[in-house]
Scaffold this motif. Structure first.
Motif, PDB file in Angstrom:
ATOM      1  N   VAL A 227     113.390  87.342  78.799  1.00  0.00           N
ATOM      2  CA  VAL A 227     114.379  86.316  79.122  1.00  0.00           C
ATOM      3  C   VAL A 227     115.351  86.210  77.948  1.00  0.00           C
ATOM      4  N   VAL A 228     116.645  86.123  78.274  1.00  0.00           N
ATOM      5  CA  VAL A 228     117.680  85.905  77.254  1.00  0.00           C
ATOM      6  C   VAL A 228     118.250  84.505  77.440  1.00  0.00           C
ATOM      7  N   ALA A 229     117.982  83.629  76.484  1.00  0.00           N
ATOM      8  CA  ALA A 229     118.556  82.288  76.493  1.00  0.00           C
ATOM      9  C   ALA A 229     119.753  82.257  75.544  1.00  0.00           C
ATOM     10  N   THR A 230     120.523  81.194  75.629  1.00  0.00           N
ATOM     11  CA  THR A 230     121.733  81.084  74.809  1.00  0.00           C
ATOM     12  C   THR A 230     121.668  79.852  73.924  1.00  0.00           C
ATOM     13  N   GLY A 231     121.923  80.050  72.653  1.00  0.00           N
ATOM     14  CA  GLY A 231     121.972  78.937  71.705  1.00  0.00           C
ATOM     15  C   GLY A 231     123.403  78.592  71.374  1.00  0.00           C
ATOM     16  N   GLY A 232     124.123  78.102  72.396  1.00  0.00           N
ATOM     17  CA  GLY A 232     125.539  77.767  72.239  1.00  0.00           C
ATOM     18  C   GLY A 232     126.412  78.741  72.991  1.00  0.00           C
TER      19      GLY A 232
END
Length: 461
Positions: A227-232
């Motif tokens: 899974v690729v999440a986004t921090g901003g």
């Protein structure tokens, strides 16, 4: 006797002095010009042929740069450049970029680049400490977020393949959101992974990831790799629910990558650090110092919880490389942890600026971007012609001009740029199921003032 380009003579000395004067002027000027693009045809007419058999000379080439070519570029560090994700490299970092180039360091292997790599690694230790990742986590500087994301995805894929020989014969499956950076989709293609998108430009949650996983057929479930999440997010500064997504990745034994290329700088800001809760559980993280950590282009970073997995995925073999791996040259080899073999020591300008100014100065400068976004939101809310689309995310502000259509935003952008006043571009954002063209600010530069914001908003009347 013909002249050699490596000769040290009076022409070289004069060129060195001229370029030094230019650099000093460039980094000390207070009334910086924004610049604006010209077409290739216009530039050709102004510049003519510059690459010739005999050369045009350093004086002429520098004159063309100063008087024509530089003016046809937009200064990313202009205080009213608020488009895309701008940059504002510190003057110390810019000056040390000259030192980095002049030092001619090959930054792939410790044997050749020990001193430079050591300094880079000092800066990397600070970056890793911001994430809160466990002992043993470490990373390497790359050319930017795209290379960092690719390096992380390759590591994830190779680790997934190592867990089951059957995986060698199948496409892995990655999960991310529609709000993720475009490079995530592009890099998934490069590693030949199937990408499943959760349809949200807002905050991706662990619940949404779970729902998607449980809806998959048996084949896709077997092929899940991460899974690729986004921090901003680049568009709106939105931070995914990093902690809940980390729990889901642990439950399903998935690689967890957090793309914080833009937002990662805010890990140093005490006011918003809590929004990144869970990032410390990631298997890999992307942060771009050339965005919100005031480093010159191009400087990205990828950090791994278990760097040995990256080394297994990326380390290159060749008879001409054996000497670099000899125990006599033992040390940290950056080329083992990302896609590039040949590399400049691009973390050096960041190291020098951090060493010169201290991390507290960095915290203050990052907090300023967040303060400017909040100030802009207040001004927009108080203006009857304008309306906030959503509350600011980190240093990003999305807003609309009441009554405007997409062409109005486009005309506004090019008018301000043509006048050399500001570069502020529109974007599209989905609201209530509809994609809408809106205006967008992204604050990075501490030299931007509230007066700059007022003047830009005044152009929307």
């Amino acid at each position: 006797m013909s002249k050699n380009m490596h000769d040290i003579d009076i022409d070289l000395i004069e060129m060195t002095l001229d370029i030094t004067k230019y650099v000093i002027h460039r980094i000390t000027e207070k009334d910086r010009k924004l610049g604006k693009f010209k077409s290739a045809e216009e530039l050709k007419a102004l510049v003519g042929a510059t690459i010739t058999p005999e050369g045009i000379g350093g004086e002429r080439a520098l004159e063309l740069w100063k008087n024509v070519l530089e003016k046809a570029t937009a200064s990313i560090d202009h205080p009213r450049h608020l488009a895309f994700v701008p940059a504002a490299p510190s003057r110390a970092a810019v000056m040390f970029d000259l030192v980095t180039s002049a030092s001619s360091i090959h930054g792939a292997y410790w044997m050749e680049g020990a001193g430079g790599i050591f300094a880079e690694n000092q800066a990397m230790e600070w970056l890793v400490s911001l994430t809160g990742m466990p002992k043993g986590a470490f990373g390497v500087f790359t050319s930017g977020g795209t290379a960092a994301n690719l390096s992380a995805m390759i590591t994830a894929r190779e680790y997934w393949r190592s867990k089951d020989p059957e995986h060698d014969h199948h496409k892995g499956v990655l999960i991310t959101s529609t709000g993720a950076h475009s490079s995530v989709r592009a890099m998934a293609k490069i590693i030949d992974a199937e990408l499943l998108l959760i349809d949200t430009e807002d905050r991706m949650t662990g619940e949404a990831v779970t729902q998607l996983i449980e809806s998959l057929d048996a084949d896709k479930r077997r092929r899940l790799l991460g899974v690729v999440a986004t921090g901003g997010t680049t568009n709106a500064g939105i931070i995914d629910s990093l902690d809940s997504i980390a729990d889901i990745c642990k439950r399903y034994d998935l690689w967890y990558h957090v793309d914080a290329a833009y937002g990662g700088g805010a890990l140093a800001a005490d006011s918003v650090r809590h929004l990144f809760k869970g990032i410390e559980k990631a298997d890999s993280i992307t942060i771009d110092p050339h965005k919100w950590l005031f480093s010159p282009y191009d400087c990205g970073a990828v950090i791994y919880k278990r760097p040995e997995l990256a080394k297994k995925a990326h380390s290159q073999e060749g008879a001409y490389l054996d000497i670099f791996k000899d125990k006599a040259a033992d040390g940290f080899n950056p080329s083992d942890y990302q896609i590039q073999l040949t590399r400049r020591v691009r973390g050096l300008p960041l190291w020098f600026s951090l060493a010169m100014h201290g991390t507290n100065t960095y915290k203050k400068a990052i907090e300023r971007g967040i303060e400017l976004a909040q100030a802009a939101a207040r001004k927009i809310t108080a203006n009857p012609l304008l309306e906030l689309v959503r509350e600011p995310g980190l240093s990003c502000v999305l807003f609309r001009r009441r009554g405007w259509q997409p062409d109005d935003y486009k005309h506004w952008t090019f008018k301000n740029l043509e006048e050399g006043f500001a570069l502020v571009t529109p974007t599209r954002y989905r609201r209530q199921g509809m994609m809408e063209t809106v205006a967008r600010f992204c604050f990075i530069n501490p030299d931007t003032t509230e007066n700059d914001i007022d003047r830009i908003l005044d152009t929307m009347k």
